[in-house]
Design an enzyme around this catalytic site. Structure first.
Site, PDB file in Angstrom:
ATOM      1  N   GLU A  83      18.038 -29.493  -6.670  1.00 57.23           N
ATOM      2  CA  GLU A  83      19.335 -29.618  -7.304  1.00 57.23           C
ATOM      3  C   GLU A  83      20.369 -29.844  -6.386  1.00 57.23           C
ATOM      4  O   GLU A  83      21.077 -30.825  -6.491  1.00 57.23           O
ATOM      5  CB  GLU A  83      19.534 -28.381  -7.993  1.00 57.23           C
ATOM      6  CG  GLU A  83      18.665 -27.881  -9.050  1.00 57.23           C
ATOM      7  CD  GLU A  83      19.027 -28.775 -10.529  1.00 57.23           C
ATOM      8  OE1 GLU A  83      19.895 -29.626 -10.734  1.00 57.23           O
ATOM      9  OE2 GLU A  83      18.026 -28.457 -11.517  1.00 57.23           O
ATOM     10  N   HIS A 113      19.731 -33.231  -8.766  1.00 58.21           N
ATOM     11  CA  HIS A 113      20.569 -33.010  -9.892  1.00 58.21           C
ATOM     12  C   HIS A 113      20.710 -34.196 -10.408  1.00 58.21           C
ATOM     13  O   HIS A 113      21.291 -34.951  -9.653  1.00 58.21           O
ATOM     14  CB  HIS A 113      21.926 -32.159  -9.310  1.00 58.21           C
ATOM     15  CG  HIS A 113      22.625 -31.597 -10.526  1.00 58.21           C
ATOM     16  ND1 HIS A 113      22.050 -30.490 -11.188  1.00 58.21           N
ATOM     17  CD2 HIS A 113      23.843 -31.826 -11.029  1.00 58.21           C
ATOM     18  CE1 HIS A 113      23.162 -30.256 -11.918  1.00 58.21           C
ATOM     19  NE2 HIS A 113      24.187 -30.858 -12.132  1.00 58.21           N
ATOM     20  N   SER A 169      23.102 -29.738 -17.014  1.00 54.82           N
ATOM     21  CA  SER A 169      24.077 -29.158 -16.152  1.00 54.82           C
ATOM     22  C   SER A 169      25.113 -28.656 -17.088  1.00 54.82           C
ATOM     23  O   SER A 169      24.815 -27.631 -17.937  1.00 54.82           O
ATOM     24  CB  SER A 169      24.690 -30.426 -15.317  1.00 54.82           C
ATOM     25  OG  SER A 169      25.578 -29.975 -14.388  1.00 54.82           O
TER      26      SER A 169
END
Length: 506
Positions: free
Chosen positions: A318, A414, A190
């Site tokens: 995600e 995610h 990220s």
């Protein structure tokens, strides 16, 4: 002790002697080693300065303080006003010595929207990766306004400059832990992955690392005008002038609260930039032409880091995680989906194309798929392709692990890939990311991911083919077994041809 982890728990570092603690497997963890001076007082908002030397042996059995933030994460420390020695790093080394000499080094940069997080989160424990043959370093750096807020007359991207300082420490000091300064891999997920690829574009970081592992790279970067507008909003919320003197007069906790206030207003319909109405992240790296001369995609396309090997991964769903935790705006109608596309500067035809790609799917699912590709998936994939076109070497993968459990399938969303890559499936908080207790197939998948990271850090080969000008092989991490496909026939990727990714403007 100045060599391998198997011989003791004391090490010579560039600034003094440190003492770590034994891990359960006979390795060693040395935590909270200063690599920079506390970036407060006369050094606040400045580029990092070297840590002061110390005499005697410094006890490094616990993590150091974390950067100013309001987040409270499972099993992780919280920031308290007055904590200032935040530029520290942590080292894990496995027992014994590496066959043939020093071990490759993996430097981990945590995620957290450039605003929160720390290297002390339980799922970032480096012991398993150290057992796989790496020396693991995790880095604490400035986040939020302290690290990425624009301050007139001071450098932008201070959090990135902190990472450069940590990499310099690795070059000078990692050999004492059995690490090879000639084989350094920067890894992140990220915003940590965003930071890693920013380092590839930065002249100050040139030569300090040799490979990059980037999971779920976000596509968000600011032009200076947006960064300045955000500073104006934060300063107004804090009740100070948007000048260097005004911002220096505000204590860190005041700017943390003000940043949270600006994020709340973004959620309520008052964003500084249009995209913040959907994803109210206040801070991003600034393409300032100095610290960060260009976006990573543009820099890699121009061959800025063709000597650096790149391993990219993203998850298949995600934004389902970001929606689940309330981090992004909900969208449930076709009109709202069109407004989202306009805010992100996407072609008007793209939402309709996703309707054809996902027949029968509700608007929210199409929105989350489109958002995930715009924010992470397409950008991550394109980074790898651009790097190869410019003469670099890159491998591409996607996290696709699903399991049928009570209540429906687990999602490859995610951050779900991180506990697998660190082999920390039982860490505090990992159960939410995984969606179910790990089973034997999950543990086997984790072992494969750990091996891929270790092999890539050692040799540049994670175990599947690299991209070429004519082929984009993609390794899919899955249970019960992985697979490799070629993106040349991907209908989803084809929708993004011709869609650009520039820095965020107002």
């Amino acid at each position: 002790m100045s060599g391998t982890a198997g011989a003791g728990t004391e090490f010579h570092t560039p600034k003094g002697r440190v003492r770590g603690r034994r891990t359960d497997d006979g390795g060693v963890a040395v935590l909270g080693i200063p690599y920079g001076a506390p970036p407060f007082g006369p050094y606040r908002f400045r580029a990092p300065r070297p840590a002061a030397s110390w005499s005697g042996t410094r006890d490094c059995g616990d993590f150091g303080p974390i950067s100013p933030q309001s987040a409270r994460l499972p099993g992780a420390p919280v920031w308290r006003p007055g904590d200032e020695d935040v530029l520290t790093l942590n080292v894990w080394a496995g027992p014994g010595t590496a066959a043939g000499g020093a071990r490759p080094v993996l430097v981990w940069v945590h995620g957290g929207a450039y605003t929160f997080g720390s290297p002390a989160q339980p799922d970032f424990d480096g012991a398993a990766l150290a057992r796989a043959g790496l020396v693991v370093v995790s880095v604490g750096h400035r986040v939020g306004f302290e690290g990425f807020g624009h301050v007139p007359g001071f450098p932008d991207n201070r959090g990135l400059l902190d990472l450069v300082a940590a990499l310099r420490w690795v070059q000078d000091g990692i050999a004492a832990f059995g690490g090879d300064p000639g084989r350094v891999t920067v890894a992140g997920q990220s915003s940590g992955a965003g930071s890693a690829v920013c380092l590839m574009a930065m002249e100050e970081a040139r030569g300090l690392f040799h490979r990059v592992v980037a999971h779920s790279v976000p596509s968000a970067f600011y032009v200076p005008e947006v960064a300045a507008a955000i500073t104006s909003a934060v300063a107004a919320e804090a009740g100070v002038a948007a000048t260097a003197d005004g911002l220096l007069s505000a204590a860190p906790e005041r700017l943390v609260a003000a940043s949270d206030g600006v994020a709340a207003r973004c959620r309520e319909g008052g964003p500084v930039a249009a995209v913040q109405a959907y994803n109210p992240v206040v801070y991003q790296p600034v393409v300032d032409g100095e610290v960060l001369p260009a976006t990573p995609l543009d820099a890699l396309g121009a061959g800025a880091a063709r000597e650096v090997d790149l391993l990219v991964c993203h998850t298949l769903e995600e934004c389902w995680f970001l929606h689940r935790v309330g981090a992004i705006r909900d969208v449930t109608s076709e009109e709202e989906l069109g407004a989202f596309a306009r805010a992100f500067g996407l072609p008007a035809a793209l939402p309709d194309a996703y309707r054809e790609l996902m027949p029968g799917a509700p608007v929210r699912d199409r929105y989350l798929a489109l958002f995930g590709d715009a924010q992470f998936g397409e950008y991550s994939s394109r980074l790898a392709e651009q790097h190869v076109r410019a003469g670099g070497r890159a491998h591409l993968s996607r996290f696709a692990r699903r399991r049928q459990v009570e209540g429906g399938p687990t999602r490859p969303w995610h951050t779900a890939d991180v506990p697998f890559a660190f082999a920390n499936l039982d860490a505090e908080g990992a159960d939410f990311l995984l969606g179910a207790a790990p089973d034997a197939a999950d543990r086997a998948l984790s072992s494969r991911m750990v091996r891929a990271w270790a092999d890539f850090a050692a040799t540049g080969d994670p175990g599947w083919p690299a991209l070429t000008e004519g082929a984009t092989p993609v390794h899919h991490w899955a249970v019960p077994e992985d697979r490799v496909t070629d993106d040349r026939g991907s209908a989803r990727r084809a929708l993004w041809r011709g869609v650009g990714f520039g820095p965020i403007r107002r």
